[in-house]
Design an enzyme around this catalytic site. Structure first.
Site, PDB file in Angstrom:
ATOM      1  N   LYS A 105       0.832  -1.206   0.000  1.00 51.54           N
ATOM      2  CA  LYS A 105       0.000   0.000   0.000  1.00 51.54           C
ATOM      3  C   LYS A 105       0.863   1.251   0.000  1.00 51.54           C
ATOM      4  CE  LYS A 105      -1.460   2.045   3.596  1.00 51.54           C
ATOM      5  NZ  LYS A 105      -2.060   2.477   4.881  1.00 51.54           N
ATOM      6  N   CYS A 174     -19.515   3.534   6.162  1.00 55.04           N
ATOM      7  CA  CYS A 174     -19.420   2.066   6.207  1.00 55.04           C
ATOM      8  C   CYS A 174     -18.327   1.652   7.192  1.00 55.04           C
ATOM      9  CB  CYS A 174     -19.149   1.519   4.810  1.00 55.04           C
ATOM     10  SG  CYS A 174     -19.574  -0.232   4.609  1.00 55.04           S
ATOM     11  N   CYS A 181     -25.908   2.222   7.695  1.00 59.16           N
ATOM     12  CA  CYS A 181     -26.607   1.839   6.464  1.00 59.16           C
ATOM     13  C   CYS A 181     -27.752   2.786   6.143  1.00 59.16           C
ATOM     14  CB  CYS A 181     -27.109   0.403   6.564  1.00 59.16           C
ATOM     15  SG  CYS A 181     -25.789  -0.835   6.687  1.00 59.16           S
ATOM     16  N   CYS A 184     -26.575   5.458   3.849  1.00 54.58           N
ATOM     17  CA  CYS A 184     -25.861   4.994   2.651  1.00 54.58           C
ATOM     18  C   CYS A 184     -26.773   4.986   1.431  1.00 54.58           C
ATOM     19  CB  CYS A 184     -25.297   3.598   2.908  1.00 54.58           C
ATOM     20  SG  CYS A 184     -24.350   2.933   1.515  1.00 54.58           S
ATOM     21  N   CYS A 190     -25.897  -3.357  -2.142  1.00 55.84           N
ATOM     22  CA  CYS A 190     -24.918  -3.876  -1.187  1.00 55.84           C
ATOM     23  C   CYS A 190     -25.336  -5.231  -0.613  1.00 55.84           C
ATOM     24  CB  CYS A 190     -24.737  -2.874  -0.055  1.00 55.84           C
ATOM     25  SG  CYS A 190     -23.592  -3.439   1.219  1.00 55.84           S
TER      26      CYS A 190
END
Length: 200
Positions: A105, A174, A181, A184, A190
């Protein structure tokens, strides 16, 4: 003379970008920013770090998470950069990975930020979690599996933006525990929400 000054500034910025990435692991962004402000104000370079004791480096980067281990990484990396790259940072993913404390990363982010080259998707804990939760990958057990799966289908033009988008989303909406949720916009797509939504 101006060109030389610009080159020196650019060289220091690339090095400090790498150091910032090394320090950011397991550390809050605010603390990393404060420590990097200190490093920047001191004008620290690979040469200056290579002449310091580990204790001095620890004092500079405290209270970074795992600051004692990271002080060793910075000291060793500074010496390697001086010996192998004339003080600059490597300009390719493979050589960046060989530096102490630098994982995939960090190496991918360093390539993007320092060299403006996107050679892969930088997968941190948020990208890994959300990619699995949202069904973007299939049962990826670690960040490298997630990276390989994402890169297999996501067009390269989006590789540099997915980390930024998912990290912010993972920090604010999230979240690892009790994701929000209700806030979202992806609930209809999802798998996590569809499997866990309250029954009416």
């Amino acid at each position: 003379m101006e060109q030389n000054a610009y080159q020196i500034k650019n060289w220091i910025q690339k090095f400090q970008t790498l150091v910032a990435l090394m320090l950011s692991s397991q550390t809050k962004d605010q603390i990393t920013a404060e420590v990097m402000g200190r490093i920047n104000s001191l004008g620290l370079t690979p040469f200056k770090f290579s002449k310091m004791s580990l204790k001095d480096i620890q004092n500079i980067i405290y209270p970074i998470g795992f600051y004692k281990v990271k002080s060793k990484y910075i000291y060793s990396t500074s010496n390697i950069l001086l010996e192998k790259y004339d003080g600059d940072i490597p300009n390719n993913f493979k050589d960046l990975l060989e530096l102490p404390g630098v994982g995939p990363k960090m190496a991918l982010l360093a390539m993007k930020i320092a060299w403006n080259e996107t050679v892969g998707i930088a997968v941190d804990t948020h990208v890994h979690r959300l990619s699995n939760r949202m069904g973007l990958v299939k049962s990826a057990k670690n960040p490298e599996q997630t990276r390989n799966q994402l890169e297999s289908w996501l067009p390269k033009e989006y590789w540099s933006s997915i980390n930024h988008l998912l990290v912010g989303f993972g920090q604010q909406i999230c979240t690892p525990i009790s994701p929000k949720c209700s806030q979202c916009l992806n609930t209809t797509l999802c798998p996590y929400f569809l499997e866990n939504k309250p029954s009416r």
